[in-house]
Design a protein around this motif. Structure first.
Motif, mmCIF file in Angstrom:
data_model
loop_
_atom_site.group_PDB
_atom_site.id
_atom_site.type_symbol
_atom_site.label_atom_id
_atom_site.label_comp_id
_atom_site.label_asym_id
_atom_site.label_seq_id
_atom_site.Cartn_x
_atom_site.Cartn_y
_atom_site.Cartn_z
ATOM 1 N N GLU A 166 -2.189 12.594 1.883
ATOM 2 C CA GLU A 166 -2.799 11.477 2.635
ATOM 3 C C GLU A 166 -4.182 11.881 3.125
ATOM 4 N N ARG A 207 -2.637 10.097 -3.027
ATOM 5 C CA ARG A 207 -2.259 10.199 -4.450
ATOM 6 C C ARG A 207 -1.419 11.456 -4.706
ATOM 7 N N ALA A 261 0.832 -1.203 0.000
ATOM 8 C CA ALA A 261 0.000 0.000 0.000
ATOM 9 C C ALA A 261 0.867 1.254 0.000
ATOM 10 N N MET A 262 2.081 1.163 0.487
ATOM 11 C CA MET A 262 2.915 2.347 0.582
ATOM 12 C C MET A 262 4.001 2.373 -0.492
ATOM 13 N N HIS A 288 1.548 3.870 -4.458
ATOM 14 C CA HIS A 288 0.893 4.818 -3.554
ATOM 15 C C HIS A 288 1.192 6.254 -4.009
ATOM 16 N N ASN A 289 2.451 6.487 -4.360
ATOM 17 C CA ASN A 289 2.848 7.779 -4.923
ATOM 18 C C ASN A 289 4.027 7.525 -5.859
#
Lengths: 205, 344
Positions: B297, B303, B16-17, B130-131
């Motif tokens: 966040e 995003r 997720a990160m 995630h980014n």
């Protein structure tokens, strides 16, 4: 540079029989503070300013008053061929907001306002064009100005403007050569100026 | 390709990160000539640094394709794009201004730089990352609708913002530009619109190129209020940047509440940069990144895509990119500086 290079032309004018209320609206809409007043042949016969209109409003009977009753007659005028120095000195001395520009037949061909002076200044400084600024301290013009200009001459395509300040501030201190360069990277030119023995101002240092 | 990403402070169960890297080494082939500050070594230095810190291995490496012409002409004049292609193919040495050097490979590099931003935004929108960060060149933020300026051949971040709106139907995209120069191209492309909020913090236009970005430039028409310019005097450092973020930039972004946050990450406000006069430390860039990430966040589900703009002192550039990425890669609530110590 001459008045014709800096004046606003064509210029909106009004007529002596126009109602002040309508002229007031026109001036607010166009964001101007004065209008030349012309006769049917286009010849200048006066100037009407926001101040004239304000005084007329305070005097009463405003709705029916015409331009003719409130305008200044025989205003000071400029010719397109007058120098900018002439125009600037007159504006400063008389504290005019603007002066009509007329031809040999007294026909209005433009107006030269304080705003036009500022446009000239902005243009001389080259502020409309993307660029970077470099300031060079000139302590001994005879020697250093020559060096600076010789160095800059090698980059003439990059020079937007170069202005040598008049006496710096109050004293007899160094003058500054303000240069605007058509580049994001004035580094090479700064370096060459330093290599020529000149003092280049470091912003923020 | 980097493949699977493991949170480098330990554990391999944190997809997720994931932070993605949108990098294509063909961007190095954009040759600008001897002595030009926007030079191929900038990317080489960044890659070396990321390898040395092992961040390279922790990032999800995205495959990059050249941006589709329609993505580019969504923000640029098609005639300009043809002119750019022709200038490169004809072997011209620059386009529009001497600053904007080109070589025969520059057009391909420009398409890949824009393509990297498309890949990065797609990866984040589809949840693969995630980014993301896109270390690209040529940079983009000075490039106008129909004109190259200041080393920039295509406006990569504007192309990405428009892609997010056209492809994914986003209604509020924020762009934060902390390059030391005003992001004039990006501003002008969006200043009449309310769906892209553009913030630029830069050295005052009286001193620095391009001479725009005054505080009173706040947007036009429907876009009034959707442009925020924060010019800072020369010599500004971490404290001034921090104050600008806390008093103006972050509150404005909070109010806009973006669905996606884009960053024009120029690192030329760093202390030793040869093109400007600011004194932002790596710590300062880390702090700005941390606050922007926290904002993403909160409002955007994390995003965030950042792209490289300027930064011309190689050592500062590499260091600042590394700390920027360290912040983007950090788990929420974690202090990356501490995590780094623990990890090493």
């Amino acid at each position: 540079m001459l008045v014709r290079d800096g004046m606003t032309s064509p210029v909106m004018t009004t007529t002596p029989d126009a109602l002040l209320a309508a002229v007031d609206d026109q001036m607010a809409e166009r964001r101007v503070h004065q209008l030349p007043v012309v006769d049917a042949a286009g010849k200048l016969i006066g100037i009407i300013t926001a101040r004239d209109i304000g005084l007329a409003m305070a005097a009463g009977g405003f709705e029916k008053r015409t331009v003719e009753s409130a305008m200044t007659t025989e205003p000071v005028t400029l010719r397109p061929s007058d120098t900018l120095e002439h125009a600037l000195t007159l504006l400063l001395r008389e504290r005019f907001g603007a002066m009509p520009v007329v031809d040999e037949q007294d026909k209005v061909v433009g107006i030269f306002a304080r705003h036009d002076c500022l446009k000239v200044l902005s243009n001389v400084l080259g502020l409309e064009e993307a660029g970077s600024r470099v300031d060079v301290e000139i302590a001994r013009p005879a020697d250093e100005l020559a060096k600076a200009l010789t160095t800059l001459a090698g980059h003439d395509a990059q020079i937007i403007s170069a202005i040598l300040s008049n006496r710096q501030g109050r004293g007899q201190g160094a003058r500054t050569l303000y240069v605007r360069l058509r580049t994001i990277d004035p580094g090479p030119i700064r370096r060459k100026l330093r290599e020529a023995g000149l003092k280049v101002v470091e912003p923020g240092a | 390709m980097g493949g699977v990403v493991v949170a480098w402070w330990g554990g391999n169960n944190a997809p997720a990160m994931t932070t993605a890297l949108a990098y294509d080494e063909r961007c190095i082939e954009h040759a600008t000539g001897e002595g030009h500050p926007e030079r191929p070594d900038r990317l080489t230095a960044i890659v070396q640094k990321l390898r040395a810190t092992h961040q390279w291995d922790e990032l999800l490496h995205l495959p990059i394709k050249p941006a589709a012409l329609e993505s580019i002409t969504a923000v640029h004049d098609p005639a300009y794009v043809r002119r750019l292609q022709a200038a490169c193919e004809m072997g011209e040495s620059y386009i529009d201004a001497i600053d904007s050097a080109v070589c025969p490979r520059s057009y391909a590099a420009a398409l890949l730089a824009a393509g990297a931003m498309i890949a990065a935004t797609d990866a984040v929108m589809t949840g693969r990352a995630h980014n993301a960060f896109a270390p690209v060149r040529p940079p983009g933020h000075h490039c106008e609708f129909d004109r190259s300026m200041g080393f920039c051949l295509l406006n990569n971040i504007a192309i990405a913002a428009q892609h997010l709106i056209s492809r994914y139907g986003l209604e509020r995209v924020a762009i934060v530009d902390f390059d030391v120069h005003h992001g004039n191209g990006t501003q002008h492309l969006f200043e009449e619109r309310s769906d892209v909020f553009f913030v630029s913090i830069h050295e005052h236009p009286s001193y620095l190129y391009p001479g725009t970005g005054f505080a009173w430039e706040k947007g036009v028409g429907d876009g009034e209020g959707a442009t925020l310019n924060m010019p800072l005097p020369p010599g500004s450092g971490d404290n001034e940047y921090r104050a600008a973020f806390e008093t103006k930039i972050l509150p404005a972004l909070e109010q806009f509440s973006p669905q996606f946050l884009l960053i024009s990450a120029g690192f030329d406000a760093a202390e030793h940069d040869p093109l400007a006069h600011q004194k932002v430390s790596p710590h300062g860039f880390a702090w700005m990144t941390r606050r922007l990430k926290a904002l993403a966040e909160k409002h955007c589900g994390g995003r965030l895509v950042s792209t490289l703009e300027g930064g011309y002192d190689l050592r500062s550039l590499a260091e600042c990119v590394s700390v920027h990425l360290r912040e983007l890669m950090a788990d929420e609530g974690e202090d990356p500086a501490m995590a780094m110590k623990a990890g090493m």
